[in-house]
Design an enzyme around this catalytic site. Structure first.
Site, PDB file in Angstrom:
ATOM      1  N   CYS A 102       0.831  -1.205   0.000  1.00  0.00           N
ATOM      2  CA  CYS A 102       0.000   0.000   0.000  1.00  0.00           C
ATOM      3  C   CYS A 102       0.865   1.253   0.000  1.00  0.00           C
ATOM      4  CB  CYS A 102      -0.940  -0.008   1.202  1.00  0.00           C
ATOM      5  SG  CYS A 102      -2.079   1.392   1.236  1.00  0.00           S
ATOM      6  N   CYS A 198      -6.209  -2.999   6.813  1.00  0.00           N
ATOM      7  CA  CYS A 198      -7.399  -2.153   6.652  1.00  0.00           C
ATOM      8  C   CYS A 198      -8.556  -2.900   6.014  1.00  0.00           C
ATOM      9  CB  CYS A 198      -7.059  -0.893   5.864  1.00  0.00           C
ATOM     10  SG  CYS A 198      -6.688  -1.144   4.112  1.00  0.00           S
TER      11      CYS A 198
END
Length: 360
Positions: A102, A198
């Protein structure tokens, strides 16, 4: 006046980073990256990261600071670069670190592209790390607060990215960050830190993989080091190297996952001693300096986020491959995880563990 694009997750760290940049006199633009749709990972719309609450917390702080605020939809790229790789890795018996991907592909690639479109000189995040310039080169360093240091997940940064990135919290402690946020009246001053991946907020990554792929993982055999069948497992995606819980195999001694073999759809179980090894091959290696060292050298290395660095000898094998030999055997060196090299508090670089020499 210099212009900065502030990545705001809705948490206290990125919020304070925005305030500090405003205090320094930068022209600031706040933004939140929408990375996935909650229903795609089996969650209600109103829950977890990327939720409306997080966006509104970020927007509230941006408006309080007098900053314009945008939400960037990067869901397609996040699916391609992060979620798909996460799924493919587990299906191959590899344990990935999606937070590293990410940072690499979203914050310091896609967000960089957006910053250029907006004519921003810098992107700013709430990471706990430091950047310094030495003799025309940029150096990535640990945060002052080692309990919050995030340099491990930033090893893929290039010289260009470091030159146009600011980490305002790198020299601060978390207690100080929260205190200033509270004094500033931020709605998220006491907001808890996120502890999960997440898009897997409940920790059940196997369910997310099955939801995304639309298929159940295939059962296979647990075997011992000699190949003798010990029982049945529920599918490779449910296990990682070093795992002890959830095996369901009766034994007089604790059993651990020591190897995952997708070719035979089998998982090797052994004792704790079987998990230790001294050597690892690491690929897709990024040297922060942009230059590959000549010959072997000594430094410290860490093979997981919360592990202290360990002394090792490193031999570069090419532009992006290294071989690491640790002074002492390390437990559960896991393919797919990152190996990051340090010289004191300076990050030399890092890459992805491909294999290790074990007793199996």
């Amino acid at each position: 006046m210099k212009k900065a694009l502030i990545a705001m997750s809705g948490g206290v760290d990125s919020s304070l980073a925005a305030k500090l940049m405003k205090d320094r006199g930068f022209e600031c633009i706040g933004c939140t990256m929408k990375l996935y749709h909650n229903e795609d990972v089996g969650l209600e719309r109103s829950r977890t990261c990327c939720s409306l609450d997080d966006v509104e917390d970020a927007r509230s702080v941006a408006y309080k600071l007098g900053m314009p605020f945008y939400v960037f939809n990067f869901t397609d790229t996040f699916r391609e670069k992060v979620i798909s790789k996460f799924i493919e890795s587990y299906e191959k018996g590899i344990t990935p670190n999606p937070c590293i991907d990410c940072n690499r592909y979203m914050k310091f690639e896609k967000l960089f592209e957006r910053a250029k479109i907006l004519d921003c000189d810098y992107i700013v995040t709430g990471h706990y790390a430091r950047i310094e310039e030495r003799n025309g080169k940029f150096v990535l360093k640990k945060a002052l607060d080692e309990t919050k240091d995030q340099s491990y997940v930033l090893y893929s940064m290039t010289q260009e990215q470091l030159a146009h990135t600011i980490f305002p919290l790198g020299s601060m402690r978390k207690t100080e960050v929260r205190a200033i946020a509270e004094e500033s009246g931020f709605v998220n001053a006491d907001k808890p830190d996120s502890q999960d991946i997440c898009f897997v907020p409940n920790g059940d990554y196997a369910s997310v993989i099955e939801l995304q792929t639309g298929k159940r993982s295939h059962q296979g055999n647990f075997v011992d080091k000699q190949g003798n069948v010990m029982g049945r497992h529920n599918g490779l995606i449910h296990y990682t190297i070093g795992q002890r819980k959830g095996l369901g195999i009766p034994s007089s001694e604790p059993l651990y996952v020591c190897d995952i073999r997708p070719q035979s759809n089998s998982i090797v179980l052994g004792n704790n001693d079987d998990l230790f090894s001294r050597e690892a091959d690491v690929s897709d290696f990024n040297w922060i300096s942009g230059e590959v060292p000549r010959g072997e050298f000594r430094c410290k290395a860490k093979i997981r986020y919360r592990q202290p660095e360990q002394w090792a000898t490193v031999i570069p094998k090419g532009a992006d491959t290294v071989h690491i030999t640790f002074n002492k055997p390390q437990r559960a060196i896991t393919p797919g995880q990152a190996a990051v090299l340090y010289d004191g508090d300076t990050v030399l670089g890092g890459g992805t563990i491909q294999n290790c020499l074990t007793n199996i």
